[in-house]
Write a protein that holds these residues in place. Structure first.
Motif, mmCIF file in Angstrom:
data_model
loop_
_atom_site.group_PDB
_atom_site.id
_atom_site.type_symbol
_atom_site.label_atom_id
_atom_site.label_comp_id
_atom_site.label_asym_id
_atom_site.label_seq_id
_atom_site.Cartn_x
_atom_site.Cartn_y
_atom_site.Cartn_z
ATOM 1 N N ASN A 27 0.857 -1.252 0.071
ATOM 2 C CA ASN A 27 0.138 0.007 -0.106
ATOM 3 C C ASN A 27 0.848 1.215 0.069
ATOM 4 O OD1 ASN A 27 -2.574 -1.503 0.186
ATOM 5 N ND2 ASN A 27 -2.393 -1.399 2.216
ATOM 6 N N ASP A 46 1.186 3.246 -2.247
ATOM 7 C CA ASP A 46 0.156 4.470 -3.128
ATOM 8 C C ASP A 46 1.017 5.089 -4.308
ATOM 9 O OD1 ASP A 46 -1.601 4.196 -1.170
ATOM 10 O OD2 ASP A 46 -0.622 5.809 0.303
ATOM 11 N N GLU A 92 -1.300 3.433 -8.193
ATOM 12 C CA GLU A 92 -2.590 3.954 -8.498
ATOM 13 C C GLU A 92 -2.609 5.399 -9.390
ATOM 14 O OE1 GLU A 92 -4.360 6.857 -7.129
ATOM 15 O OE2 GLU A 92 -6.006 6.490 -8.076
ATOM 16 N N TYR A 94 -7.515 0.683 -8.121
ATOM 17 C CA TYR A 94 -8.177 1.136 -6.933
ATOM 18 C C TYR A 94 -7.964 0.390 -5.538
ATOM 19 C CZ TYR A 94 -10.905 -3.031 -7.680
ATOM 20 O OH TYR A 94 -11.746 -4.189 -7.605
ATOM 21 N N MET A 95 -8.275 1.125 -4.267
ATOM 22 C CA MET A 95 -7.866 0.622 -3.127
ATOM 23 C C MET A 95 -9.235 -0.286 -2.637
ATOM 24 S SD MET A 95 -5.587 0.737 -0.755
ATOM 25 C CE MET A 95 -5.436 -0.010 0.857
ATOM 26 N N TYR A 131 -4.498 -2.471 -2.931
ATOM 27 C CA TYR A 131 -5.000 -2.116 -4.138
ATOM 28 C C TYR A 131 -5.157 -3.256 -5.002
ATOM 29 C CZ TYR A 131 -3.686 2.935 -3.270
ATOM 30 O OH TYR A 131 -3.673 4.046 -2.877
#
Length: 88
Positions: A11, A13, A16, A25-26, A31
């Motif tokens: 995660n 980030d 994305e 998408y989370m 994800y």
């Protein structure tokens, strides 16, 4: 073939915002990649951008969604026509 994110995802980030099709998408814990939107960046870039930036290499091909490069390009064209893509 679309890509998938494995449970090795940390995660971080970074994947994305790199997706030109907004396919990432989370989910509840990590994800995920929507196979209906993932084109492996065909039509946008030479290599999948999420794979390029992933620091833990947790984005392999998804054997549950086999597609040829031509099929991925056709999906890219459909997404472009539908306005489902933000960059080219």
């Amino acid at each position: 073939m679309s890509l998938k994110i494995t449970d090795e995802c940390i995660n971080c980030d970074v994947c994305e915002p790199e997706c030109p099709n907004e396919a990432i998408y989370m989910g509840p814990e990590i994800y995920h990649i929507d196979p209906d939107l993932c084109t492996e960046c065909v039509g946008h870039f030479d290599e999948p951008q999420c794979v390029q930036v992933c620091p833990v290499d947790c984005i392999p091909l998804d054997p549950q969604h086999p597609e040829t490069r031509d099929q991925l390009y056709e999906k890219y064209l459909r997404l472009q026509k539908a306005g489902g893509s933000v960059t080219s």
